[in-house]
Design a protein around this motif. Sequence first.
Motif, mmCIF file in Angstrom:
data_model
loop_
_atom_site.group_PDB
_atom_site.id
_atom_site.type_symbol
_atom_site.label_atom_id
_atom_site.label_comp_id
_atom_site.label_asym_id
_atom_site.label_seq_id
_atom_site.Cartn_x
_atom_site.Cartn_y
_atom_site.Cartn_z
ATOM 1 N N ASN A 762 0.813 -1.222 0.000
ATOM 2 C CA ASN A 762 0.000 0.000 0.000
ATOM 3 C C ASN A 762 0.847 1.273 0.000
ATOM 4 O O ASN A 762 0.316 2.382 0.102
ATOM 5 C CB ASN A 762 -0.928 0.008 1.215
ATOM 6 N N GLY A 763 2.158 1.097 -0.072
ATOM 7 C CA GLY A 763 3.040 2.250 -0.096
ATOM 8 C C GLY A 763 3.391 2.797 1.263
ATOM 9 O O GLY A 763 4.023 3.857 1.369
ATOM 10 N N ASN A 764 3.013 2.094 2.341
ATOM 11 C CA ASN A 764 3.337 2.539 3.699
ATOM 12 C C ASN A 764 4.770 2.143 4.048
ATOM 13 O O ASN A 764 5.178 0.996 3.839
ATOM 14 C CB ASN A 764 2.366 1.936 4.708
ATOM 15 N N GLU A 765 5.516 3.073 4.595
ATOM 16 C CA GLU A 765 6.906 2.814 4.949
ATOM 17 C C GLU A 765 7.043 2.512 6.441
ATOM 18 O O GLU A 765 6.419 3.160 7.279
ATOM 19 C CB GLU A 765 7.781 4.013 4.594
ATOM 20 N N THR A 766 7.864 1.509 6.739
ATOM 21 C CA THR A 766 8.167 1.140 8.125
ATOM 22 C C THR A 766 9.680 1.069 8.286
ATOM 23 O O THR A 766 10.351 0.350 7.532
ATOM 24 C CB THR A 766 7.555 -0.218 8.486
ATOM 25 N N THR A 767 10.194 1.827 9.234
ATOM 26 C CA THR A 767 11.637 1.838 9.490
ATOM 27 C C THR A 767 11.939 0.988 10.716
ATOM 28 O O THR A 767 11.338 1.181 11.784
ATOM 29 C CB THR A 767 12.151 3.270 9.711
ATOM 30 N N LYS A 768 12.854 0.043 10.538
ATOM 31 C CA LYS A 768 13.228 -0.856 11.629
ATOM 32 C C LYS A 768 14.733 -0.812 11.853
ATOM 33 O O LYS A 768 15.506 -0.599 10.916
ATOM 34 C CB LYS A 768 12.801 -2.284 11.313
#
Length: 787
Positions: A762-768
């Motif tokens: 969905n184009g959502n970014e998650t930074t880990k």
Amino acid sequence: MKIMLPFLIGMLFFQISFAQKITISGYVEDEASGEKLIGCSVYHPASKQGTVTNTYGFYSITLDKTEAVVLEFSYIGYKESSLDISGQSSGTLNVKMKSELVFEEIEIVASREKKFENETQMSTVDVPIAQIKKIPALLGETDVLKALQLLPGVQSGGEGQAGLYVRGGSPDQNLILLDGVPVYNANHLFGFLSVFNADAIKDVSLIKGGFPARYGGRLSSVLEINMKDGHSKEYHGDFSIGVIGSKLTLEGPIQKGKSSFLVSGRRTWLDILTRPLIRQSFKSNGSEGDTGYYFYDLNAKVNHTFSQKDRLYLSFYGGNDKFYYQEKSTFGSSRDFVSSDLGWGNTTGALRWNHIIHDKLFLNTTLTYSRYRLNTGVEQGTEYENLPEELIGVNYISGIRDYAAKLDFDYVPNPNHFIRFGANVIFHEFNPGVFNLERKSSEPGASFNARYGQQIKNATELALYAEDDFDVNKKWKVNLGLHLSGFYVDNKFYASLQPRISSRYLLPKGFAWKTSFATMRQYINLLAFEGLGLPTDLWLPTTARIKPQESWQMATGFAKTFGKDYEVSIEAYYKKMSNLIAYKDGSGLFELTDWQDRVTQGKGEAWGFEFFVQKKTGRLSGWIGYTLAWNNRQFSDVNEGRYFPFRYDRRHDLSVVAMYEISKKINVSGTWVYGTGNAVTLANSRYDIVQSGGQFGGIINTVEQYGSRNGYRMNPYHRLDVGINFVKTRKKYTRTWSLGAYNTYANNNPFFVYFETDTDLNGNETTKLKQVSLFPMIPYINYAIKF
């Protein structure tokens, strides 16, 4: 000098009696090999006085003639020897001691004088080389520095690395001496192994604080490693082969009983084994080439006894690491080529003359040479059949070279005093880094050969010292000394007077209370990155702009031997450091600007508590060490001028080391370590800035905001190493198979951490935040034969 001279004269003549006394002196050595025994206890029961042998096995003891009955000699791992000296006049008494075997079950009792609670020196650890060889090691390669990392107050830089961080210090603050010669880069394999071949080593001693006045030039520790002299009576050898390399040691007499030699070499061989596969891989891609990495080192030593009073030693070490890549590709009548090399290594040499001036005064004269050099380069070009080749290349060279001379005197006027004094001079030659650029071309005027960088800088370092280890009374013993140093560079002279004092006071029930205070000054600096122990680290001098590093350290603690051989100590320390050196933010190694413009100086402090239990002999041996410590730094232009944790600030550090002799044929060993995670700097926020303009709209720049310096802790580090040795003894040789594993339960220890951004459908970014681990469980096997 005006202060040193009366101090020295006062020590030389203090309490010297001219009554009816005799002086017994000589050497203590291994009966079988002739190796001199360092730190052997010489004890006189009648007067309850004693002394110890020096670095060359020499002792001297002065006694009342009426009390001279028996002298006792004791050394860990050897049978105690008692010699009747009644009726003897002053003279020479050389002593030969028999090595003790664990399974003979003969009780080994440390003499009263040699128990470590009776010694003035504190914050010192001696690890028998036999124990070091039994400790499970990475890739099965016995490693002196990795063994020392298991001691309290000593930390490693990271997973698998061989550097030493002692009581809050940095690797450049350790004075590492191999047969009295400084070693500037102690690492092989990019820091994962050390340069010291255990088969060539006789003795290892680490001083963490309370430094005697005879040592100087570094802030944090003194690591003294002495090479074997070589068997003076028979020819012997050791050969071993393991996972990554092999070793060969040969020793024996040149002139039986008078002179001997030792030669020990080591080389990795994976590059040789994999070469056919690598070349075939290049060939399958339509080119010719080779790539690989190897290291080697060579230790050599000869010594000769000219007379009872004169002995000569010549020792040498040479080692080198090399990574290389070469590839050639043919295109019609031309062939493109590319090559790169990265090499670094040490060369050291020492010529030492021992002379007994008289039975109370011993002189050692030493000439030394030490060189460390880094050489890396890249070339790329094209070869033609009928035309000159086209080539462009760059080469970078840096390093340090020393020439030095030393005079060291040991004076023992009576058993209550052990006086040392001497002087040394070191001529330093620093190469801060030079680029050589070359281009060859058939085009007119296109070829050139240029040299860029900084000029070689010369400096001279001087030192005078005097110290006395003396008894104030039966309970109180003190080591008092002064170290005067000087450094001449850029027409500027720095001078420093450094007082040193250590004290031991005997308490009831065998306890000893020890205290120490030492000031230190360091005139040479290591410019390094807080990460891998890279060979690209630069050694650079104090200059008119860069001030010398300084520190003072105080420590106190209690020591006691429980039972026959359980040594227990508890110590607390505080160390203050100033003029520490580091790269400014954004600066690096491969720059053409003056290195003095790329660095900043600041201060640091470290304090902590250490607990240590060690057992050196018996079927079960080993130690437990625990450290609780704090280690901070402050630079005016870093972290807004506020104190921050040093990268290797480690709150808790625990090591358990055990070795057990199941039988004459089988022994097992294991180590377990735990440490608080290293401190690192991470971004705590990130945002995008959109700049207008351009044919296709705005340009997005991502900006990261960082929090406090080293404000994040990686996960704790812990691992278990195990090993087992199968020994078979024959008439003419002893064979050993060694099996084991590093990181036995395959814990994913942190090597470094980084942020990674994932985008879903969905184009959502998650930074880990993700962790990189270096070593899983690594098994090893090693075969050794001693003949």
